[in-house]
Structures are given as structure tokens and as C-alpha cells.
Design a protein around this motif. Structure first.
Motif, PDB file in Angstrom:
ATOM      1  N   VAL A 160      -6.134   6.000  -1.255  1.00 50.62           N
ATOM      2  CA  VAL A 160      -6.359   5.646  -2.709  1.00 50.62           C
ATOM      3  C   VAL A 160      -6.430   6.841  -3.567  1.00 50.62           C
ATOM      4  N   THR A 171      -2.146   3.795  -4.566  1.00 51.23           N
ATOM      5  CA  THR A 171      -2.281   3.723  -2.793  1.00 51.23           C
ATOM      6  C   THR A 171      -0.961   4.423  -2.439  1.00 51.23           C
ATOM      7  N   LEU A 183       0.835  -1.099   0.002  1.00 46.90           N
ATOM      8  CA  LEU A 183      -0.108   0.166   0.077  1.00 46.90           C
ATOM      9  C   LEU A 183       0.821   1.256  -0.026  1.00 46.90           C
TER      10      LEU A 183
END
Length: 205
Positions: free
Chosen positions: A176, A167, A152
Motif C-alpha cells: 500500500v 496498491t 490490488l
């Protein structure tokens, strides 16, 4: 001679209950160790560890809890979660509920009901009345791989819609497309990883 045999028999008879009494706790312990878990009990390996500031607001048990979601295919898990009722209705309207349930090892960035409330009533109504556009928007929230937390911080993923989704972030705080916050991530469904987000995502034009 008779007296000797009688004393021997009595001694043996007295020893038998004492021996059985000594063995009983060990036999019980062995039995307890080999008992299988009761039906429906989650195994230790199936435990989930969601992260994020919004995870604490999820139910501790029952529908919508992390444990309950892990037992269901993703569209069913969404439908059972009280925070995702609008998403569940949108998936059904777009005909994606069965499609996502049949998929394997996917990730879903799931807008919460609060995320949908950020749309105006006219925007939401227009979207729900346009199945083609609705499907385009919803498939932008789906990636055909199980995204891990370690990916992420600087992630870039191709969505089912065809565009790339990004992300960013660190620790428990991730975004996001640099705008939507992941409020609770790494929720497991039977065939997917789910990340709750606080905005409805839109594909780049």
C-alpha cells in the motif's frame, strides 16, 4: 377353510415387519438430507479465503479468527482481534468505531499492533492525544467500497480522508502506497473487507 385363513393371516403379519425394515434406512437417509444446520454453523457460502504471509499467524478459531471476524461488524471485529488492539483503541478514541460499524461495503487497511510499534512512543502519544489528527490518519485507512484482490496489483482508491491511496504487487504479495505490506488480506467482516498492514499509513501532504 379355517386353516387356510389362518395361514394367510400369519403370512401377511410376517411380511409387515420385513417391509418396514426395508424402508427404514431410506426414511432415515431422507431425514438426514433434509435436516437443517445446527444454529451458529457457518453456511458454505459464508466461507472466507484470506491470503498473505501473515494469515497463518491468525487464530484458527475463537476471537481473531477469520470465521469469527466474518460474523462481526468491522469495528467489533477489530476489537476482538488480538493483533489489532491498538487500532481498536485508536478507533474508539477518534469516535470512529460506531461510524465504521454503521457503514456498508467498505474496505479497511488495518495497521496491526506491530505496525503501531514502528512509531516512537512520543509519536504515538501525540497522535492519541490529538483527536483531529488521529481521525485524519485513521480515515485515510478506509475506502468506501469493497476492494477485491484482483484490483490490488495497480489500484488507486479514494479514502474517507479525501486523499488517494494506491496498491501494487502480485500473487500474495501486495503493498500500500509502495511502503506498507499487506500481511493478510481479504478478511471479511459483516460489513467490510479488511487488509492487515504492517505500517500506519499517512495521507500525502
Amino acid at each position: 377353510m379355517k386353516s387356510t385363513r389362518t395361514r394367510t393371516t400369519v403370512a401377511v403379519a410376517a411380511a409387515i415387519p420385513l417391509a418396514c425394515a426395508g424402508l427404514a434406512p431410506h426414511a432415515f437417509a431422507d431425514s438426514a438430507r433434509t435436516d437443517s444446520p445446527s444454529p451458529g454453523s457457518p453456511s458454505p457460502s459464508s466461507s472466507v479465503t484470506p491470503f498473505g504471509p501473515g494469515c497463518s499467524s491468525l487464530p484458527n478459531k475463537g476471537d481473531g479468527s477469520a470465521v469469527a471476524m466474518a460474523r462481526e461488524k468491522v469495528a467489533n471485529a477489530v476489537a476482538a482481534n488480538p493483533k489489532l488492539s491498538q487500532l481498536a483503541a485508536a478507533l474508539k478514541k477518534a469516535g470512529l468505531d460506531k461510524t465504521l460499524n454503521d457503514a456498508k461495503k467498505i474496505s479497511v487497511f488495518a495497521p496491526t499492533d506491530e505496525a503501531f510499534k514502528k512509531l516512537s512512543k512520543s509519536q504515538l502519544q501525540s497522535l492519541m492525544n490529538n483527536p483531529g489528527e488521529l481521525k485524519k490518519i485513521l480515515t485515510y485507512h478506509v475506502v468506501d467500497q469493497e476492494i477485491t484482490r484482483s484490483e490490488l496489483p495497480s489500484g488507486s482508491f479514494k479514502t474517507r480522508e479525501g486523499s488517494m491511496l494506491t496498491t501494487s504487487g502480485s500473487g500474495d504479495m501486495f503493498k500500500v502506497d509502495k511502503t506498507a505490506n499487506i500481511t493478510c488480506g481479504d478478511l471479511k467482516a459483516a460489513n467490510a473487507t479488511v487488509f492487515l498492514v504492517d505500517q500506519v499509513l499517512t495521507p500525502p501532504k
